[in-house]
Write an enzyme that holds these catalytic residues in place. Structure first.
Site, PDB file in Angstrom:
ATOM      1  CG  ASN A  13       1.717   0.896   4.212  1.00 49.10           C
ATOM      2  OD1 ASN A  13       1.424  -0.287   4.055  1.00 49.10           O
ATOM      3  ND2 ASN A  13       2.948   1.333   4.150  1.00 49.10           N
ATOM      4  N   GLY A  14      -0.365  -0.745   6.487  1.00 46.81           N
ATOM      5  CA  GLY A  14       0.027  -1.545   7.648  1.00 46.81           C
ATOM      6  C   GLY A  14      -1.097  -2.505   8.004  1.00 46.81           C
ATOM      7  CG  HIS A  34      20.471 -36.968  -5.175  1.00 46.57           C
ATOM      8  ND1 HIS A  34      20.981 -38.174  -4.769  1.00 46.57           N
ATOM      9  CD2 HIS A  34      21.534 -36.208  -5.538  1.00 46.57           C
ATOM     10  CE1 HIS A  34      22.298 -38.134  -4.855  1.00 46.57           C
ATOM     11  NE2 HIS A  34      22.662 -36.962  -5.327  1.00 46.57           N
ATOM     12  CD  GLU A  76      16.661 -13.014  -8.533  1.00 46.46           C
ATOM     13  OE1 GLU A  76      16.168 -13.542  -7.530  1.00 46.46           O
ATOM     14  OE2 GLU A  76      16.252 -11.928  -8.985  1.00 46.46           O
ATOM     15  CB  CYS A 132      -0.931   0.086   1.197  1.00 46.58           C
ATOM     16  SG  CYS A 132      -2.046  -1.294   1.359  1.00 46.58           S
ATOM     17  CD1 TRP A 141      -0.312  -6.303  -3.116  1.00 53.00           C
ATOM     18  CD2 TRP A 141      -0.482  -6.896  -0.972  1.00 53.00           C
ATOM     19  NE1 TRP A 141       0.040  -7.625  -3.010  1.00 53.00           N
ATOM     20  CE2 TRP A 141      -0.052  -8.024  -1.708  1.00 53.00           C
ATOM     21  CE3 TRP A 141      -0.656  -7.036   0.399  1.00 53.00           C
ATOM     22  CZ2 TRP A 141       0.207  -9.252  -1.133  1.00 53.00           C
ATOM     23  CZ3 TRP A 141      -0.400  -8.271   0.986  1.00 53.00           C
ATOM     24  CH2 TRP A 141       0.032  -9.360   0.216  1.00 53.00           C
ATOM     25  NE  ARG A 184       4.565   1.770  -0.361  1.00 56.89           N
ATOM     26  CZ  ARG A 184       5.602   1.594   0.440  1.00 56.89           C
ATOM     27  NH1 ARG A 184       6.819   1.802  -0.004  1.00 56.89           N
ATOM     28  NH2 ARG A 184       5.440   1.226   1.686  1.00 56.89           N
ATOM     29  CE  LYS A 201      13.126 -11.127 -10.528  1.00 59.17           C
ATOM     30  NZ  LYS A 201      13.983 -10.839  -9.404  1.00 59.17           N
ATOM     31  CE  LYS A 243      10.906  -2.885  -6.118  1.00 56.99           C
ATOM     32  NZ  LYS A 243      11.557  -3.985  -6.836  1.00 56.99           N
ATOM     33  CD  GLU A 275       9.487 -11.673  -9.158  1.00 56.15           C
ATOM     34  OE1 GLU A 275       8.885 -11.194  -8.197  1.00 56.15           O
ATOM     35  OE2 GLU A 275      10.710 -11.542  -9.310  1.00 56.15           O
TER      36      GLU A 275
HETATM   37  C1  F6R Z   1      11.433 -10.506  -6.420  1.00 57.68           C
HETATM   38  C2  F6R Z   1      11.408  -9.509  -5.374  1.00 57.68           C
HETATM   39  C3  F6R Z   1      11.116  -9.967  -3.996  1.00 57.68           C
HETATM   40  C4  F6R Z   1      11.920  -9.139  -2.985  1.00 57.68           C
HETATM   41  C5  F6R Z   1      11.493  -9.500  -1.559  1.00 57.68           C
HETATM   42  C6  F6R Z   1      12.319  -8.762  -0.526  1.00 57.68           C
HETATM   43  O1  F6R Z   1      11.741  -9.941  -7.654  1.00 57.68           O
HETATM   44  O2  F6R Z   1      11.591  -8.350  -5.613  1.00 57.68           O
HETATM   45  O3  F6R Z   1      11.357 -11.326  -3.838  1.00 57.68           O
HETATM   46  O4  F6R Z   1      13.273  -9.383  -3.171  1.00 57.68           O
HETATM   47  O5  F6R Z   1      10.139  -9.185  -1.389  1.00 57.68           O
HETATM   48  O6  F6R Z   1      12.193  -7.393  -0.665  1.00 57.68           O
HETATM   49  P1  F6R Z   1      13.248  -6.402  -0.031  1.00 57.68           P
HETATM   50  O7  F6R Z   1      14.545  -6.615  -0.726  1.00 57.68           O
HETATM   51  O8  F6R Z   1      12.692  -5.039  -0.266  1.00 57.68           O
HETATM   52  O9  F6R Z   1      13.352  -6.752   1.422  1.00 57.68           O
END
Ligand code: F6R
Length: 609
Positions: A100-101, A505, A482, A2, A74, A27, A486, A604, A489
């Site tokens: 937000n929270g 395994h 990673e 949010c 969100w 967000r 990517k 985010k 997501e």
């Molecule tokens: C994936 C991504 C998330 C963040 C995770 C931690 O692309 O961005 O997996 O890495 O939510 O976020 P931060 O780094 O802000 O603690």
């Protein structure tokens, strides 16, 4: 999660708040809303879905006023719907709140307020705040907010306005970010600086438990004891242009292309090739401390966790200090053995991730020394930690992390080299070599970025596949994780990263002609082993896409498709090898028509646990 924005001044607050929300949409984007005061009345517009729907709503039913607040959501409590969209009001419709929270005790409060006759219009936890403020309101909004907060348990960044008084916005924060933008005869409120960059450079980061009264020409902040508090005004040097798409179709693509620069910005002024030095002014970790610690414990989530996994290899190889890496949401509810002999490192782009923040607080309680690697200046994690090493990546807007990840890796290389110098575990020659490797990375990244066309072609072949396996070994194993993350997501394709040697395994049973396998096969001490793993997958019908070094002819026979990247020392290869994987996910996602910058169900900054 949010985003909240507020404005008070002489401009149309609805426009300014809307523009701020555009910057915070990453967000959360389930619904959005704005409230303004005009002619002693509250005017609210709310819409479900992306912000553009709110824009259409306001176009059809314009609002204006010199004071306004807004929110992009969100969903946590209650589905995405107009009723659940913020701002929320009290029974009288005079008091309006954005939040937000999470209010943890909202059910008890709601039941009590219902008994007292309050009528609720939404399923959200936030609405209880509006009604609680109403309950305590005796003509002074500040006092009413202060009283309401005493009843609330949980995390909040709040902005509140009341139609009785269009001269002030009351804000408060606890465990969720809130930043004040200091203007001339106008002031701003936002969840993060990217929403303020177009208007102001002077900002104040509110502390936990602060409550503030924001007028057009004054800001008064009070701490948790009710005393007026002085908070430093900080200058933000980020460029507003960094928060724009600048001609790129998506933020993610722009951010992938920025990496040569952001890696350089992160090491700029911190390494010196001439005299073989690392200079990390904000890291006060002494040689004595490093010599006595029993281990380094890294904690993070998601992509930042993957950066931590790479760091484990660096730490153990260059400093011989044992290192472990933990997922924050697990770590915080475990019984980690921590004390004064442990250095804990918390990695977070946003610096606001709730689980990482909670883990950091736990480590502090247990007496461990803490160090944060963050991108967002003034964020909660950066302020809570004993030491902070910032990455200098500028705002990362795309929900899928790209440049922040390579920035985190860069900061970790610097940190580990600094530790190795202090501990005397690398020779002068080795250090000179490592520093030179780091120095040359931006050029190699630029070369790597030129492979985008080749990757686009491969993505065309594979974009309709339903599943993927990513394989690698050793320091590149986290890059396989990673790459898979990517792809999952942003394109919603099921993908898993495995250590290549682990396939036999169990996971090898998944392999047939419908399972494409992406393999990192760049030069390393395990290169030959990776080639054997490629053979194993190929023998079972898999189509192999190999990431290999330019000039590797052998790989053309071994694999079906190749992505060539420049050669660097194995230690630094994660910084290079991740880039084709970012491009690949990006292209697959766009070809599948997915929303690259705002993938479904994600946000985010994960400020809920
Ligand atoms: C994936 C991504 C998330 C963040 C995770 C931690 O692309 O961005 O997996 O890495 O939510 O976020 P931060 O780094 O802000 O603690």
């Amino acid at each position: 999660m949010c985003g909240i924005v507020g404005y008070i001044g002489s401009e149309n607050s609805a426009d300014i708040v809307y523009k701020g929300l555009e910057k915070l949409e990453y967000r959360g984007y389930d619904s959005a809303g704005i409230a303004v005061i005009k002619d002693d009345k509250i005017h609210i517009r709310r819409s479900v879905g992306k912000l553009i729907n709110l824009q259409k709503n306001i176009k059809n039913n314009p609002i204006s006023g010199f004071i306004g607040i807004g929110h992009t959501r969100w969903a946590t409590h209650g589905k995405p719907s107009e009723e659940n969209a913020h701002p929320h009001t009290d029974c009288s419709g005079k008091i309006v709140v954005v939040h937000n929270g999470i209010i943890e005790n909202y059910i008890q409060i709601k039941q009590q307020l219902q008994k007292e006759g309050h009528k609720f219009a939404s399923e959200t936890d936030t609405e209880v705040i509006a009604h609680l403020i109403e309950k305590y309101y005796k003509g002074d909004l500040f006092n009413a907010v202060k009283s309401a907060l005493k009843d609330i348990r949980g995390a909040y960044a709040l902005s509140v306005i009341c139609s009785d008084d269009d001269s002030r916005i009351i804000v408060a924060r606890k465990d969720a970010p809130l930043i004040l933008g200091v203007g001339k005869d106008e002031n701003f409120i936002a969840s993060d600086v990217s929403a303020l960059l177009a208007y102001v450079r002077d900002v104040i980061f509110l502390e936990n438990d602060d409550i503030a009264e924001i007028k057009k020409d004054s800001i008064k902040i009070f701490d948790k004891n009710g005393n007026e508090a002085k908070r430093t005004v900080q200058k933000i040097l980020w460029d507003a242009i960094q928060a724009e798409k600048c001609g790129y179709k998506h933020f993610m693509l722009k951010e992938i292309y920025e990496q040569s620069q952001t890696i350089q910005d992160t090491f700029r002024g911190r390494i010196s090739v001439e005299d073989n030095k690392i200079l990390l002014e904000t890291v006060k970790i002494s040689k004595d401390f490093l010599n006595k610690i029993s281990r380094i414990c890294i904690v993070a989530c998601g992509t930042s966790y993957h950066a931590g996994l790479v760091a484990k290899f660096m730490i153990e190889e260059l400093t011989s200090i044992p290192a472990e890496v933990n997922i924050a949401s697990e770590f915080r509810y475990g019984t980690p053995v921590l004390n004064g002999t442990v250095l804990t490192i918390f990695i977070s782009q946003s610096g606001e991730t709730a689980d990482t923040l909670a883990a950091l607080k736990l480590a502090k309680e247990k007496g461990a020394t803490t160090l944060a690697i963050c991108n967002v200046i003034g964020s909660s994690i950066s302020r809570e930690a004993d030491n902070v090493l910032y990455t200098h990546c500028g705002p990362e807007i795309g929900v899928a992390s790209t440049k922040a990840f390579t920035g985190q890796l860069t900061a970790l290389y610097l940190l580990v080299m600094d530790f190795a110098i202090k501990k005397g575990t690398v020779s002068e020659d080795k250090l000179a070599y490592l520093i030179k490797q780091m120095w040359d990375i931006p050029i190699k990244v630029t070369e790597c970025l030129k492979q985008s066309e080749q990757i686009l072609e491969i993505a065309k072949t594979f974009h309709m596949k339903k599943q993927f396996i990513y394989l690698a070994r050793n320091i590149n194993y986290p890059i396989a994780l990673e790459g898979a993350l990517k792809l999952k997501e942003i394109s919603y394709i099921y993908a898993e990263g495995y250590p290549a040697g682990e396939m036999k395994h169990g996971p090898i049973a998944l392999i047939d002609e419908n399972m494409p396998v992406m393999v990192i096969a760049t030069k390393s001490k395990v290169y030959e082993k990776v080639l054997s793993n490629i053979e194993e997958a190929k023998a079972r019908g898999a189509k192999i896409i190999a990431i290999a070094n330019i000039n590797n002819k052998e790989i053309i026979e071994k694999s079906d498709y190749q992505i060539f990247v420049p050669e660097v020392d194995e230690m630094f290869s994660p910084l290079i090898n991740v880039i084709p994987l970012q491009f690949f996910s990006y292209y697959v996602s766009t070809m599948r028509g997915c929303d690259v910058d705002q993938p479904r169900n994600l946000a985010k900054s994960v400020t809920v646990e």
